[in-house]
Design a protein around this motif. Structure first.
Motif, PDB file in Angstrom:
ATOM      1  N   ILE A 325       0.836  -1.199   0.000  1.00 25.40           N
ATOM      2  CA  ILE A 325       0.000   0.000   0.000  1.00 25.40           C
ATOM      3  C   ILE A 325       0.869   1.246   0.000  1.00 25.40           C
ATOM      4  CG2 ILE A 325      -1.973  -1.070   1.155  1.00 25.40           C
ATOM      5  CD1 ILE A 325      -0.988   0.225   3.767  1.00 25.40           C
ATOM      6  N   LEU A 326       0.348   2.286  -0.602  1.00 22.00           N
ATOM      7  CA  LEU A 326       0.920   3.619  -0.522  1.00 22.00           C
ATOM      8  C   LEU A 326       0.072   4.403   0.463  1.00 22.00           C
ATOM      9  CD1 LEU A 326       2.846   5.871  -1.812  1.00 22.00           C
ATOM     10  CD2 LEU A 326       0.863   6.433  -3.229  1.00 22.00           C
ATOM     11  N   PHE A 327       0.721   5.051   1.426  1.00 25.91           N
ATOM     12  CA  PHE A 327      -0.049   5.849   2.379  1.00 25.91           C
ATOM     13  C   PHE A 327       0.586   7.222   2.572  1.00 25.91           C
ATOM     14  CE2 PHE A 327       2.947   3.287   4.857  1.00 25.91           C
ATOM     15  CZ  PHE A 327       3.510   4.201   5.735  1.00 25.91           C
ATOM     16  N   LYS A 328      -0.235   8.169   2.981  1.00 27.84           N
ATOM     17  CA  LYS A 328       0.202   9.531   3.271  1.00 27.84           C
ATOM     18  C   LYS A 328      -0.362   9.931   4.626  1.00 27.84           C
ATOM     19  CE  LYS A 328       0.312  10.965  -1.609  1.00 27.84           C
ATOM     20  NZ  LYS A 328      -0.160  11.952  -2.612  1.00 27.84           N
ATOM     21  N   LYS A 329       0.540  10.395   5.489  1.00 27.94           N
ATOM     22  CA  LYS A 329       0.139  10.813   6.840  1.00 27.94           C
ATOM     23  C   LYS A 329      -0.685   9.728   7.545  1.00 27.94           C
ATOM     24  CE  LYS A 329       1.883  15.023   6.603  1.00 27.94           C
ATOM     25  NZ  LYS A 329       3.017  15.455   7.437  1.00 27.94           N
ATOM     26  N   GLY A 330      -0.324   8.458   7.330  1.00 24.91           N
ATOM     27  CA  GLY A 330      -0.991   7.354   7.996  1.00 24.91           C
ATOM     28  C   GLY A 330      -2.256   6.873   7.328  1.00 24.91           C
ATOM     29  N   GLU A 331      -2.695   7.567   6.277  1.00 24.29           N
ATOM     30  CA  GLU A 331      -3.926   7.177   5.592  1.00 24.29           C
ATOM     31  C   GLU A 331      -3.605   6.447   4.298  1.00 24.29           C
ATOM     32  OE1 GLU A 331      -6.925   7.572   6.870  1.00 24.29           O
ATOM     33  OE2 GLU A 331      -6.076   8.575   8.643  1.00 24.29           O
ATOM     34  N   VAL A 332      -4.240   5.294   4.087  1.00 20.70           N
ATOM     35  CA  VAL A 332      -3.990   4.498   2.885  1.00 20.70           C
ATOM     36  C   VAL A 332      -4.531   5.233   1.660  1.00 20.70           C
ATOM     37  CG1 VAL A 332      -4.472   2.332   1.694  1.00 20.70           C
ATOM     38  CG2 VAL A 332      -4.036   2.342   4.170  1.00 20.70           C
ATOM     39  N   VAL A 333      -3.681   5.337   0.622  1.00 17.68           N
ATOM     40  CA  VAL A 333      -4.066   6.011  -0.612  1.00 17.68           C
ATOM     41  C   VAL A 333      -4.482   4.996  -1.672  1.00 17.68           C
ATOM     42  CG1 VAL A 333      -3.287   7.509  -2.496  1.00 17.68           C
ATOM     43  CG2 VAL A 333      -2.572   7.971  -0.139  1.00 17.68           C
ATOM     44  N   LYS A 334      -3.675   3.969  -1.843  1.00 12.96           N
ATOM     45  CA  LYS A 334      -4.016   2.953  -2.833  1.00 12.96           C
ATOM     46  C   LYS A 334      -3.180   1.701  -2.623  1.00 12.96           C
ATOM     47  CE  LYS A 334      -0.901   4.892  -6.365  1.00 12.96           C
ATOM     48  NZ  LYS A 334      -0.833   5.429  -7.745  1.00 12.96           N
ATOM     49  N   LYS A 335      -3.654   0.601  -3.215  1.00 15.11           N
ATOM     50  CA  LYS A 335      -2.912  -0.650  -3.222  1.00 15.11           C
ATOM     51  C   LYS A 335      -2.030  -0.700  -4.463  1.00 15.11           C
ATOM     52  CE  LYS A 335      -6.249  -3.454  -0.648  1.00 15.11           C
ATOM     53  NZ  LYS A 335      -7.090  -4.689  -0.668  1.00 15.11           N
ATOM     54  N   VAL A 336      -0.885  -1.352  -4.313  1.00 12.44           N
ATOM     55  CA  VAL A 336       0.097  -1.396  -5.400  1.00 12.44           C
ATOM     56  C   VAL A 336       0.681  -2.804  -5.464  1.00 12.44           C
ATOM     57  CG1 VAL A 336       2.226  -0.400  -6.314  1.00 12.44           C
ATOM     58  CG2 VAL A 336       0.700   1.007  -4.918  1.00 12.44           C
ATOM     59  N   ASN A 337       0.923  -3.297  -6.666  1.00 13.50           N
ATOM     60  CA  ASN A 337       1.641  -4.564  -6.795  1.00 13.50           C
ATOM     61  C   ASN A 337       3.019  -4.442  -6.140  1.00 13.50           C
ATOM     62  OD1 ASN A 337      -0.362  -5.956  -8.192  1.00 13.50           O
ATOM     63  ND2 ASN A 337       0.377  -5.279 -10.205  1.00 13.50           N
ATOM     64  N   GLN A 338       3.426  -5.497  -5.498  1.00 12.53           N
ATOM     65  CA  GLN A 338       4.668  -5.467  -4.728  1.00 12.53           C
ATOM     66  C   GLN A 338       5.863  -5.034  -5.568  1.00 12.53           C
ATOM     67  OE1 GLN A 338       5.388  -8.744  -1.955  1.00 12.53           O
ATOM     68  NE2 GLN A 338       7.448  -8.936  -2.825  1.00 12.53           N
ATOM     69  N   ASP A 339       5.931  -5.471  -6.826  1.00 13.15           N
ATOM     70  CA  ASP A 339       7.085  -5.143  -7.659  1.00 13.15           C
ATOM     71  C   ASP A 339       7.087  -3.691  -8.130  1.00 13.15           C
ATOM     72  OD1 ASP A 339       5.027  -5.272  -9.467  1.00 13.15           O
ATOM     73  OD2 ASP A 339       5.923  -6.799 -10.756  1.00 13.15           O
ATOM     74  N   ARG A 340       6.032  -2.940  -7.817  1.00 15.60           N
ATOM     75  CA  ARG A 340       5.977  -1.517  -8.200  1.00 15.60           C
ATOM     76  C   ARG A 340       6.050  -0.581  -7.005  1.00 15.60           C
ATOM     77  NH1 ARG A 340       1.673   0.744 -10.518  1.00 15.60           N
ATOM     78  NH2 ARG A 340       3.049   2.285 -11.483  1.00 15.60           N
TER      79      ARG A 340
END
Length: 363
Positions: A325-340
């Motif tokens: 996951i990509l998160f900003k300030k503790g909040e999840v923004v989106k899911k991402v494939n591990q290799d990316r």
């Protein structure tokens, strides 16, 4: 009671376009490990140091070829250059004529008073400072015989050398008192800081390889800076000198004295970690080495606890099993494939850099 004491006031000197002492920021410096007369290699290393945040660089001048090379090196670099000389006063004079922004000498090993005076007069005519470098391993014989390689002996040597220059009417001086152990180094700087207003160049000399060197430097330099002692620092490592700059900035950042570039936080990993966090962290650190934007980046190994544990991070990633996951300030923004994960994180950091630069230009 505050953690960091108010910085002790020292006289202000200039090293090229960098001021050292007074209320100026603590400057970070390093030393090249190339042969100075190899102009291309030396310039390339100074460029790498500059990109990493080095503000003052020192080069060894063991012979006249190295002294004369300074003229060409100076044409190709952006930061002030200090010539490091031992024993031969003619090399100091040649370095000054070649354009060095400062000299590092030990008046005690330069020799007769007329030689020291010649160096001081030359430095004064060129408007450049002199750093008196006192080392526990090379004290004057009479001081060593009566006092031994102690902090008090280092201070006695420093004060003698300062007096030699000041008696010659030269006052643009800074001083270093280094030993290979933290205890003597810290005590010597504590003692000298009570006896003079000369700016202090702080470091632990011959600190060792990566782990020993970082540990000794962080403790020794960190203790002194926390006590308000120190105007410029050099971390000494038996490594690529770029590593010295990275460590120096981390020491200043950890004490909240200065900030430059990203603060990268990452978890130590545990049995829940499903990604190669070590390689990811190293890749991100290397990719952001020359980034100057103040940003906190988190690299976490667990999607369960990662965002919460790194809630203060501006941007972060946390890995899962095949996904992250990509998160900003503790909040999840989106899911991402591990290799990316790394690619997406670096894209977000670059976007953040661009936004900060835009806002700065508007303001």
């Amino acid at each position: 009671m505050t953690f960091i004491k108010e910085r002790q006031k020292t006289r202000k000197i200039s090293v090229g376009n960098i001021f050292v002492g007074g209320e100026e920021p603590v400057a970070i410096q390093s030393m090249t490990n190339t042969y100075t007369q190899d102009i291309t290699a030396t310039v390339d290393q100074i460029a790498a140091l500059t990109r990493a945040g080095c503000e003052i660089v020192r080069v060894a001048v063991p012979d006249m070829d190295a002294a004369l090379a300074i003229k060409e090196i100076k044409k190709q670099i952006e930061i002030p250059l200090i010539a490091d000389i031992h024993f031969d006063y003619k090399l100091a004079i040649a370095s000054a004529h070649a354009g060095a922004d400062g000299l590092r000498i030990n008046p005690g090993n330069i020799g007769a008073t007329h030689k020291i005076k010649a160096v001081a007069d030359c430095a004064k005519s060129h408007g450049i400072p002199i750093r008196v470098g006192v080392n526990a391993g090379s004290l004057e014989k009479e001081i060593l015989a009566t006092m031994g390689p102690t902090p008090g002996a280092m201070v006695e040597s420093a004060l003698r050398n300062i007096a030699i220059l000041e008696d010659l009417g030269f006052y643009d001086i800074k001083i270093s008192l280094k030993a290979s152990d933290v205890e003597r180094t810290v005590e010597a700087y504590r003692l000298i800081s009570k006896r003079t207003d000369v700016p202090l160049h702080v470091g632990v000399t011959e600190a060792g390889g990566l782990y020993a060197g970082i540990t000794k430097s962080a403790i020794g330099i960190g203790m002194l800076l926390a006590e308000g002692i120190g105007d410029t620092i050099r971390v000494s490592l038996t490594r690529d000198p770029v590593e010295e700059i990275r460590v120096g900035w981390e020491i200043l950042r950890s004490l909240k004295i200065r900030k430059r570039g990203p603060e990268i936080i990452s978890c130590p990993t545990c049995g829940r970690c499903k990604i190669n966090l070590f390689d990811i962290a190293r890749t991100v650190e290397d990719a952001l080495l020359n980034c100057t934007t103040d940003i906190k980046v988190a690299i976490m190994g667990c999607v369960v606890n990662g965002p919460g544990e790194a809630r203060e991070a501006d941007i972060g990633i946390a890995g899962g099993d095949g996904m992250g996951i990509l998160f900003k300030k503790g909040e999840v923004v989106k899911k991402v494939n591990q290799d990316r994960l790394v690619e997406v994180l670096l894209q977000e950091v670059r976007q953040y850099e661009s936004e900060q630069s835009h806002n700065k230009n508007i303001n």
